[in-house]
Scaffold this active site. Structure first.
Site, short mmCIF file in Angstrom:
data_model
loop_
_atom_site.label_atom_id
_atom_site.label_comp_id
_atom_site.label_asym_id
_atom_site.label_seq_id
_atom_site.Cartn_x
_atom_site.Cartn_y
_atom_site.Cartn_z
CB CYS A 112 -125.38 33.67 -10.07
SG CYS A 112 -125.35 32.07 -9.26
CG HIS A 113 -126.23 29.32 -12.46
ND1 HIS A 113 -126.01 29.41 -11.10
CD2 HIS A 113 -125.70 28.12 -12.84
CE1 HIS A 113 -125.39 28.32 -10.68
NE2 HIS A 113 -125.18 27.52 -11.72
CB ALA A 114 -128.16 35.81 -14.87
#
Length: 187
Positions: A112-114
């Site tokens: 995801c946004h990691a």
């Protein structure tokens, strides 16, 4: 594969605002194969999940970041969400923890946004990754190639887009963990 996973230990680095399924599903999958999993956070206090549209459960933290040693783990998982990676990418201790896995050639999995954390750790240049689409340009700007696939593996680095890709993410994570160190994984 479970023989190849005997004795393996995995760190999941997160803080408040992680996407709940992106921590809970990999944690459960790893544990189902007998892998020891530790949730690592900047503080030993519990961390609160974001569950799609609102705050979710509070998760127990096994070790505070300043007590965790990268050499004690065989792989690292970075759940996404919006708040969690935004906080961790500004935490120099968290970035050092992430860099240590790359320097040691150990598998790292980010969803995801990691990948924002990976960008700030300086480990994406020349790599191929995926992420939630809103992070794609950030990855390109940091010198990475972005692909719109459910899971992308690049020499021990596993990335996925969103919770809908968790099955593929966990499958690739398990494969990379079973393989062990990767010579071309680099910081």
């Amino acid at each position: 594969m479970s023989k190849q996973l005997d004795g393996k230990r995995v760190a999941i680095l997160a803080t408040d605002g992680f996407e709940e399924s992106e921590l809970a599903v990999p944690q459960s999958t790893l544990r189902s194969y007998g892998v020891e999993v530790h949730v690592i956070a900047p503080s030993k206090d519990g961390i609160r999940a974001w569950a799609e549209t609102d705050w979710g459960d509070t998760y127990e933290v096994d070790k505070a970041l300043d007590q965790a040693q990268p050499e004690d783990y065989h792989a690292l998982v970075l759940p996404g969400g919006l708040f969690n990676p935004d906080e961790l990418r500004l935490n120099e201790q968290a970035l050092d923890f992430v860099r240590a896995f790359f320097k040691a050639g150990k598998p790292v999995a980010a969803i995801c946004h990691a990948p924002w954390i990976l960008i700030n750790a300086g480990v994406v240049e020349g790599r191929t990754l995926t992420s939630v689409p809103s992070v794609a340009q950030d990855l390109r700007n940091a010198g990475a190639t972005w692909e719109d696939q459910e899971a992308v593996v690049d020499n021990g680095l596993v990335t996925s887009r969103t919770p809908k890709d968790l099955d593929a993410f966990c499958k690739r994570l398990m494969e990379e963990l079973a393989e062990g160190r990767h010579q071309k994984q680099h910081a």
